[in-house]
Enzyme design. Sequence first.
Site, PDB file in Angstrom:
ATOM      1  N   PHE A 141      17.906  -8.700   0.763  1.00  0.00           N
ATOM      2  CA  PHE A 141      16.666  -9.080   1.429  1.00  0.00           C
ATOM      3  C   PHE A 141      15.582  -9.180   0.372  1.00  0.00           C
ATOM      4  O   PHE A 141      15.292  -8.212  -0.334  1.00  0.00           O
ATOM      5  CB  PHE A 141      16.242  -8.081   2.505  1.00  0.00           C
ATOM      6  CG  PHE A 141      14.976  -8.501   3.208  1.00  0.00           C
ATOM      7  CD1 PHE A 141      15.014  -9.447   4.213  1.00  0.00           C
ATOM      8  CD2 PHE A 141      13.740  -7.984   2.828  1.00  0.00           C
ATOM      9  CE1 PHE A 141      13.845  -9.871   4.848  1.00  0.00           C
ATOM     10  CE2 PHE A 141      12.568  -8.397   3.451  1.00  0.00           C
ATOM     11  CZ  PHE A 141      12.633  -9.339   4.465  1.00  0.00           C
ATOM     12  N   ASP A 242      15.153  -6.064  -8.123  1.00  0.00           N
ATOM     13  CA  ASP A 242      14.222  -5.971  -6.994  1.00  0.00           C
ATOM     14  C   ASP A 242      14.155  -4.512  -6.564  1.00  0.00           C
ATOM     15  O   ASP A 242      15.030  -3.997  -5.884  1.00  0.00           O
ATOM     16  CB  ASP A 242      14.710  -6.863  -5.845  1.00  0.00           C
ATOM     17  CG  ASP A 242      13.748  -6.874  -4.662  1.00  0.00           C
ATOM     18  OD1 ASP A 242      12.961  -5.908  -4.535  1.00  0.00           O
ATOM     19  OD2 ASP A 242      13.797  -7.811  -3.860  1.00  0.00           O
ATOM     20  N   LYS A 271       5.814  -1.986  -1.667  1.00  0.00           N
ATOM     21  CA  LYS A 271       5.987  -0.896  -0.709  1.00  0.00           C
ATOM     22  C   LYS A 271       5.258   0.377  -1.121  1.00  0.00           C
ATOM     23  O   LYS A 271       4.047   0.446  -1.014  1.00  0.00           O
ATOM     24  CB  LYS A 271       7.481  -0.677  -0.439  1.00  0.00           C
ATOM     25  CG  LYS A 271       8.103  -1.877   0.309  1.00  0.00           C
ATOM     26  CD  LYS A 271       9.410  -1.546   0.933  1.00  0.00           C
ATOM     27  CE  LYS A 271      10.025  -2.737   1.664  1.00  0.00           C
ATOM     28  NZ  LYS A 271       9.387  -3.053   2.946  1.00  0.00           N
TER      29      LYS A 271
END
Length: 425
Positions: A141, A242, A271
């Site tokens: 993702f 990532d 995040k």
Amino acid sequence: MKKDNANASLQARKEAATPRGVGVMAPFFVARAENSELWDVEGRRFIDFAGGIAVLNTGHRHPRVVEAVRAQLDAFTHTAYQIVPYESYVALAERLNQLVPGPHPKKTTFFSTGAEAVENAVKIARYATGRGGVIAFTGAFHGRTMMGMALTGKVVPYKTGFGPFPGEVFHVPFPMPLHGVRVEDSLKALQYLFKADIDPKRVAAIIIEPVQGEGGFYVAPPELMRELRKVCDEHGILLIADEIQTGFGRTGKWFAMEHHDVAPDLMTMAKSLAGGFPLSAVTGRADVMDAPAPGGLGGTYAGSPMAIAAAHAVLDVMKEEKLVERANRLGGELRERLLALKARVPQMAEVRGLGAMLAVEFCKPGSDTPDPDFTQKVRARAMDRGLMLLTCGVYGNVIRFLFPLTIPDAHFAEALSILEASFAE
């Protein structure tokens, strides 16, 4: 509005005013939150094991973060860094350049969202190499933008109906031993890709999550990362890690790539970087980061001064409160409780992860057939008892645990008891 009808009333307004494409998990609306707890508009309390999708490693409203943002509000709120720069941006870049693994000189640029970080990492890689191809993994993702969706390896709900996507994006299988995919299979598929679909000399980057997030918390084995590094070095390809979900202590190290003995060329972060404020970053080799011309990178809100201030506080809190070490302790306790439940819950196929980035996968008893229905029942039972959980995985049959690393021990023990009851019911 009566308090006992507040959630239902807000739900009706939401359905009338906002599109169904914005999926919402909780059937209630939040009124306030503190560290690992939140309360809805009817006064009901929940323990938060979702963390705003891995955003709250330092918890809701950490006092240091609130104080830092309040001080920044009293100074200035926005100039656009590309118009009038500010020292705090530069200082945070310096800190990340030191923290991100790798022996090479590094530079950092900031954006607002994880998807923006991924998009810009691809832009930088393409500019630096003069190539167009990008390779990602099944189950990955990387965001909901067009390039993010192209890189993402899960169709429903992220890609269905939104194509066509940017070209020259390819996928190879991510290792999933539970489902019969070995490292050898992934590497064989990569080599076949080079034979059948794209010349490696046309590949700009390989992007990988060291631990897959939405894909199910599958951990990239060290041998896979070593071989990817070799392939990249052989063909002049850049390796992008990532770390948007894995970063800032979640895996028991500052970054998940520290579990490996190789370093990426570029790393994306977001995040938990800013404790709930929108901030993302790309850090990478200085020579690669300097490839794009002035004006090629940036954004109106990229590196917001409030988010930058919050991120400085987050880094201070992580160090002073030893949250990396705490991630390992709490993760160890959770893993122990989950493994003890396995004998009583035949649907529990596997417990996996690193540090406090743990998940449990549910399959039909005695098989590797995903059981998303049982998974959703567990999540719903926990919610009814006041514990928020998130599911993930290509088949939606995995529960992931994203509690704040600052969660008080008493609340953590309470949550584990709820979890145990929800599994065993």
